[in-house]
Each structure stands twice: as structure tokens, then as C-alpha cells.
Design a protein around this motif. Structure first.
Motif, PDB file in Angstrom:
ATOM      1  N   LEU A 120      12.936  21.481  27.086  1.00 44.05           N
ATOM      2  CA  LEU A 120      12.110  20.612  26.352  1.00 44.05           C
ATOM      3  C   LEU A 120      11.415  19.854  27.525  1.00 44.05           C
ATOM      4  N   GLU A 121      10.191  19.810  27.188  1.00 43.17           N
ATOM      5  CA  GLU A 121       9.286  18.995  28.025  1.00 43.17           C
ATOM      6  C   GLU A 121       8.530  17.766  27.621  1.00 43.17           C
ATOM      7  N   GLN A 122       8.007  17.057  28.360  1.00 44.91           N
ATOM      8  CA  GLN A 122       7.423  15.490  28.408  1.00 44.91           C
ATOM      9  C   GLN A 122       8.463  14.758  27.893  1.00 44.91           C
ATOM     10  N   LEU A 123       9.770  14.781  28.124  1.00 44.57           N
ATOM     11  CA  LEU A 123      10.826  13.843  27.766  1.00 44.57           C
ATOM     12  C   LEU A 123      10.418  12.343  28.303  1.00 44.57           C
ATOM     13  N   SER A 124      10.707  11.590  27.448  1.00 43.89           N
ATOM     14  CA  SER A 124      10.479   9.751  27.678  1.00 43.89           C
ATOM     15  C   SER A 124      11.565   9.495  28.524  1.00 43.89           C
ATOM     16  N   SER A 125      11.283   8.592  29.614  1.00 46.23           N
ATOM     17  CA  SER A 125      12.310   8.083  30.507  1.00 46.23           C
ATOM     18  C   SER A 125      12.864   6.690  29.687  1.00 46.23           C
ATOM     19  N   VAL A 126      14.376   6.590  29.963  1.00 45.38           N
ATOM     20  CA  VAL A 126      14.933   5.304  29.501  1.00 45.38           C
ATOM     21  C   VAL A 126      14.081   3.981  29.901  1.00 45.38           C
ATOM     22  N   GLN A 127      13.459   3.941  30.966  1.00 42.06           N
ATOM     23  CA  GLN A 127      12.916   2.661  31.359  1.00 42.06           C
ATOM     24  C   GLN A 127      11.696   2.480  30.339  1.00 42.06           C
TER      25      GLN A 127
ATOM     26  N   ALA B 210      17.215  24.189  15.482  1.00 38.75           N
ATOM     27  CA  ALA B 210      15.719  24.731  15.612  1.00 38.75           C
ATOM     28  C   ALA B 210      15.147  23.744  14.737  1.00 38.75           C
ATOM     29  N   GLN B 211      15.525  23.202  13.485  1.00 38.77           N
ATOM     30  CA  GLN B 211      14.721  22.339  12.632  1.00 38.77           C
ATOM     31  C   GLN B 211      14.525  21.283  13.271  1.00 38.77           C
ATOM     32  N   ARG B 212      15.465  20.570  13.854  1.00 35.90           N
ATOM     33  CA  ARG B 212      15.319  19.399  14.480  1.00 35.90           C
ATOM     34  C   ARG B 212      14.491  19.167  15.659  1.00 35.90           C
ATOM     35  N   LEU B 213      14.550  20.568  16.319  1.00 35.22           N
ATOM     36  CA  LEU B 213      13.330  20.642  17.662  1.00 35.22           C
ATOM     37  C   LEU B 213      11.915  20.472  16.782  1.00 35.22           C
ATOM     38  N   LEU B 214      11.867  21.178  15.806  1.00 35.97           N
ATOM     39  CA  LEU B 214      10.532  21.320  15.302  1.00 35.97           C
ATOM     40  C   LEU B 214      10.058  20.076  14.871  1.00 35.97           C
ATOM     41  N   LEU B 215      11.025  19.031  14.221  1.00 36.19           N
ATOM     42  CA  LEU B 215      10.736  17.604  13.851  1.00 36.19           C
ATOM     43  C   LEU B 215      10.403  16.577  14.876  1.00 36.19           C
ATOM     44  N   HIS B 216      11.436  16.868  15.810  1.00 36.36           N
ATOM     45  CA  HIS B 216      11.503  15.769  16.774  1.00 36.36           C
ATOM     46  C   HIS B 216      10.512  16.280  18.171  1.00 36.36           C
ATOM     47  N   TYR B 217      10.596  17.507  18.551  1.00 36.92           N
ATOM     48  CA  TYR B 217       9.969  17.775  19.725  1.00 36.92           C
ATOM     49  C   TYR B 217       8.650  18.952  19.429  1.00 36.92           C
ATOM     50  N   PRO B 218       7.987  18.738  18.290  1.00 35.37           N
ATOM     51  CA  PRO B 218       6.970  19.760  18.118  1.00 35.37           C
ATOM     52  C   PRO B 218       5.918  20.073  19.229  1.00 35.37           C
TER      53      PRO B 218
END
Length: 355
Positions: free
Chosen positions: A343-350, A315-323
Motif C-alpha cells: 500500500l502506497e501513500q498512506l495518510s498519517s494519524v496526525q 481485492a475489491q475493497r483495495l480497488l475502491l479505497h486505494y485506487p
């Protein structure tokens, strides 16, 4: 702001050109001849150069030192000293010492007094000092803002590293307990378990140090962990792990799902009791849905101290990395513990490769 910084050299040159040329627009008609214009131009250039020197001294040293030390008396005395220098240069250039009677090229006797010119030079000096102090203040606040941002980023990075370290020993402890159980049973699966553990440790030591990893690697890591745990299950204990969608396109923060899976194996399976763990991971565009469902055999539910550490870390990592880009719900209902994470708006590998 970045555009101003890019062209600040040209802006300074244009400003000083206007500053040096403006007095010529107010010259009296009798001075519009080549000899007087040349002498006035040289004098104006010297006075302007003196003011420009004071401008940059105040911009780069005097005001920054005042902001750092708050020595007001020294700041004011230095400004007054620079003003006196400008006034003396102005008088010396235009009137000489002492100021007195001068003759125009046409022979007309004129009495000049230095005070109007002194007032003009003082006003120009004051304007230059105010402008340089404002620029210095803007730079100071921008520097403080950058430092605060760097400190905040450093704090977030340190917290993320600490949280990852908290996850890894907990995971390793549970895995070693599983291998110890297999060794006591003299199971032929012990060697396979050691191989799986080496794969898991390799992932934790190398891939988990990165900010993001391809989602496919994280899924493979989950498969290794589940395979290792299944070595000690009986026929009444089953695990179902299903993956849907174009998972190869996205990247994710490493070791994000493993605490939920650990929790499911720790509290969702008990002795010879029947138990079923269901794990789902689905990708829809740039959105990821992850869910875990298992029986809750914990004496105090999934909020017990041991299980709560891993989930609290996630939960803490989500707040820090995916606010603002995640939605996490978990809890026990009717004897079943459920975790649902979006999880929303994830970036792509490309995208990660091109940047």
C-alpha cells in the motif's frame, strides 16, 4: 470556477454598469446637455432594468425549465414575448406613442424613427439572453456533475459497507467454530477464547465502521485473532507474526488484512501435519508491506470457493479505497501459498486528526 462564484455579485454589478453606460458614449453632440442627459438616463435605466429582469428570469427559470422539460415551443414563445416587452418599453421611453416629431432644447425640429433604437434594444436583448442561457447551461452541467459524483461516492460507500459486512460474518463463523472445538475438548482455554472473541467483536462493531483506523489498532486486532487461533494448535503447528517500522504513524482501512490471515489458518494447517504460518507487516515511510506465507493443504488451492470469497472482497475493497495505490499478488507455488500486498501513500494519524 469557485473564484467566479465568490465574486459573481461584483461581476454582475460591473457588467450591468457597463451595459447601462455604453449607450452614452454614442450619443450625438446636440444631446450633450443636462436636461437631455437626465431624460435619456432615466429612459436608459428603465430599458436596462427591463432587459436585466428578462436576463435573470431566463437564467433562473426559463432556461432551467427548458433543460428539464425540453419544451422548445414554450421557450421560444416566451423569449419572443419578452423581446416584444423590451421593444415597447424602448419606444415608450425614447419616442412616446406614437413616435413623431420632437424638438431639441435649442428648438430644432427633428423627425425621429424608432427603428434604429429598436434594433439596438433587440441586439442588447439577444446578447443578454444568450449570455444568461450559457450561464444557466454551465450551472446545469456543473449540477449534473456534482450529482453524478455524489451518486458515485454513495455507490462506493455502499459497496464498501457491503464488503465489510461480507467479511464480518465469515470471520465470526470461523471464530465460533474454534470456540466450539475448545468447548468439546473441555479446555480451560475456553474462557480466554470468549474474552478474545468479545474484544474482536468490539473492534468489529465500533472501529470497523470508520473509514480509517490507526494501524496499531488493526495490528492489535490481528494479534487477538492469532492468539485465539493458537489455542487449538499443537506443537508441530506454529505461527510467526512480526511487525517492523513506525506503525504508530499511519492509518488504514479496517479489516483489510484479516481475510488473508483467516485463509492461512484455514488452509495452512491440517490435522496433525506440521505447518508454519509466517506473517510480516513492515512500514517504510508512507508505504506498507504485508505478506502471508503458509502451506497449502486446500484440495483445490487458495482459489477454492470458500477462500476465494474473502480474498476477492479484499481485492475489491483495495480497488475502491486505494485506487492506483496498491499492489496485490497471491497464489500457490510449490505447495506454498503466498500473499504480498503493498500500500502506497498512506495518510498519517496526525493528518487525519487535523482534518
Amino acid at each position: 470556477m469557485k473564484i467566479l462564484e465568490r465574486y459573481q455579485g461584483w461581476l454582475h454589478a460591473l457588467g450591468w454598469a457597463l451595459f447601462a453606460g455604453l449607450p452614452f458614449l454614442t450619443l450625438p453632440p446636440f444631446l450633450w446637455n443636462q436636461q437631455d442627459l437626465l431624460s435619456i438616463g432615466m429612459a436608459q435605466l428603465l430599458v436596462g432594468g427591463t432587459i436585466a429582469t428578462c436576463f435573470y428570469y431566463n437564467l433562473r427559470r426559463l432556461t432551467p425549465e427548458f433543460l428539464a422539460t425540453q419544451h422548445l415551443n414554450r421557450f421560444v414563445l416566451t423569449l419572443l414575448g419578452m423581446l416584444l416587452v423590451v421593444v415597447l418599453v424602448r419606444i415608450a421611453c425614447f419616442y412616446g406613442f406614437p413616435p413623431g416629431v420632437h424638438y431639441s432644447p435649442r428648438g430644432r425640429r427633428r423627425q425621429f424613427t424608432p427603428w434604429p433604437g429598436t434594433l439596438s434594444a433587440s441586439l442588447s436583448f439577444g446578447f443578454a439572453m444568450i449570455l444568461s442561457s450559457l450561464i444557466a447551461l454551465i450551472r446545469h452541467h456543473a449540477r449534473l456533475r456534482d450529482q453524478q459524483q455524489q451518486m458515485a461516492l454513495g455507490k462506493v460507500s455502499a459497496e464498501l459497507a457491503m464488503l465489510k459486512l461480507q467479511v464480518s460474518p465469515h470471520f465470526l463463523f470461523n471464530t465460533l467454530n474454534n470456540i466450539r472445538w475448545l468447548a468439546r475438548q473441555k479446555s480451560q482455554k475456553t474462557e480466554d477464547a470468549v474474552v478474545k472473541l468479545s474484544q474482536l467483536l468490539r473492534y468489529m462493531l465500533y472501529q470497523a465502521q470508520r473509514d480509517h483506523v490507526p494501524l496499531t489498532q488493526e495490528i492489535e486486532h490481528l494479534h487477538h485473532y492469532i492468539d485465539l487461533q493458537q489455542m487449538r494448535l499443537n506443537d508441530r503447528q506454529t505461527v510467526d507474526f512480526a511487525v517492523e517500522g513506525p506503525v504508530e504513524r499511519l492509518q488504514i482501512e479496517p479489516l483489510l488484512f484479516i481475510p488473508f490471515v483467516e485463509n492461512a489458518f484455514k488452509y495452512g494447517l491440517h490435522g496433525q501435519e506440521a505447518g508454519h504460518i509466517q506473517i510480516r507487516l513492515a512500514v517504510h515511510g508512507d508505504e506498507l508491506h504485508f505478506s502471508v506465507q503458509n502451506p497449502d493443504f486446500a484440495t483445490s488451492g487458495a482459489s477454492s470457493e470458500d477462500s476465494g470469497i474473502g480474498i476477492a472482497n479484499v481485492a475489491q475493497r483495495l480497488l475502491l479505497h486505494y485506487p492506483g495505490r496498491h499492489n496485490l499478488h497471491y497464489g500457490t507455488e510449490n505447495g506454498v501459498f503466498r500473499v504480498n500486498l503493498i500500500l502506497e501513500q498512506l495518510s498519517s494519524v496526525q493528518y487525519a486528526m487535523t482534518t
